[in-house]
Scaffold this motif. Structure first.
Motif, short mmCIF file in Angstrom:
data_model
loop_
_atom_site.label_atom_id
_atom_site.label_comp_id
_atom_site.label_asym_id
_atom_site.label_seq_id
_atom_site.Cartn_x
_atom_site.Cartn_y
_atom_site.Cartn_z
N GLN A 13 0.83 -1.21 0.00
CA GLN A 13 0.00 0.00 0.00
C GLN A 13 0.87 1.26 0.00
OE1 GLN A 13 -3.16 0.62 -0.30
NE2 GLN A 13 -3.15 2.79 0.24
N LEU A 48 -5.34 1.29 6.19
CA LEU A 48 -4.16 1.37 5.32
C LEU A 48 -4.14 2.69 4.56
CD1 LEU A 48 -3.79 -2.18 3.71
CD2 LEU A 48 -2.31 -1.13 5.42
N THR A 52 -1.40 6.01 4.68
CA THR A 52 -0.72 6.74 3.61
C THR A 52 -1.13 8.21 3.61
OG1 THR A 52 -2.44 5.86 2.11
CG2 THR A 52 -0.30 4.78 2.08
N ALA A 229 2.62 1.23 6.07
CA ALA A 229 2.13 2.02 4.92
C ALA A 229 2.51 3.49 5.07
CB ALA A 229 0.61 1.87 4.81
#
Length: 242
Positions: A13, A48, A52, A229
């Motif tokens: 990811q 996830l 990010t 991530a």
């Protein structure tokens, strides 16, 4: 799912969200390679993406702080009709992000149908976009001179990228380059544009995840992937900014 598979999915990811490849498509590929027979929990998928998103906030905290500082004087100028003809760059960037986000509202009524589409052919589309981007002449537009029409086209590209398998960053960066953006600005604008998009998508997904049910005992396992991530995503952003 195990701690190790959570770590690997977080790694994928973090790489795929910011490098111009599809995160959803490559998460599916990684899931098959890891022999994860059960579907990745929707709550884990939401976390996830939030991981990010944290990477974006850390990498672009100065831009974000500048925009936040411009919000109050910007609203005040609008209320009193005293908006300057030449907007400060940070305030203009806020306007560009708002306009670039508008096309996503057209996808809202059909977002579940779009998410159900197959992503195999879409991965090929992303590859062709990246190839075409290399053939485009380098542009010079930044937040100072990019037009509302320019960012609206980039926003349409982002809306198209809601289809699984098409890279959001790949689509928005290449579309920005086609519209004459300076390459560094195309990357920067793509990531800043992701903030409202990812937040909105996760709010919608979180509702579905809660209705599906959250296995709280697995949350520590999820956090391993989330931290991975975030860290890997930040590294990828730094690489793209070089």
């Amino acid at each position: 799912m195990t701690y190790f598979s959570s770590f690997l999915l977080g790694l994928v990811q973090g790489i795929a969200e910011f490098l111009p490849i599809s995160s959803s498509g490559h998460l599916s590929i990684a899931q098959n390679l890891l022999n994860i027979d059960t579907a990745v929990p929707e709550f884990f998928d939401v976390l996830l993406h939030l991981g990010t998103l944290v990477a974006v906030f850390v990498a672009y905290w100065r831009d974000i702080c500048d925009m936040v500082m411009e919000l109050i004087p910007g609203v005040n100028d609008l209320a009193h009709g005293t908006t300057p003809r030449q907007l400060p760059p940070a305030r203009r960037l806020i306007l560009l992000i708002i306009v670039g986000t508008l096309p996503l509202f057209a996808v809202l009524p059909i977002h579940k149908q779009v998410q159900a589409l197959s992503n195999n052919a879409a991965l090929v589309v992303t590859g062709f976009l990246l190839f075409a981007c290399d053939l485009v002449r380098k542009g010079r537009k930044t937040e100072r001179n990019a037009t509302l029409a320019d960012v609206l086209v980039v926003g349409v590209g982002q809306a198209i990228a809601t289809m699984p398998g098409i890279s959001r960053s790949g689509m928005t960066i290449t579309t920005g380059c086609f519209m004459g953006f300076e390459r560094k600005f195309a990357v920067r604008f793509s990531f800043l544009l992701s903030i409202p998009a990812v937040l909105g998508a996760n709010i919608l997904s979180l509702k579905d995840a809660i209705e599906t049910g959250i296995v709280w005992a697995e949350v520590p396992m999820y956090l391993v992937g989330v931290v991975t991530a975030a860290v890997v995503g930040y590294v990828c952003i730094r690489l793209l900014r070089m």
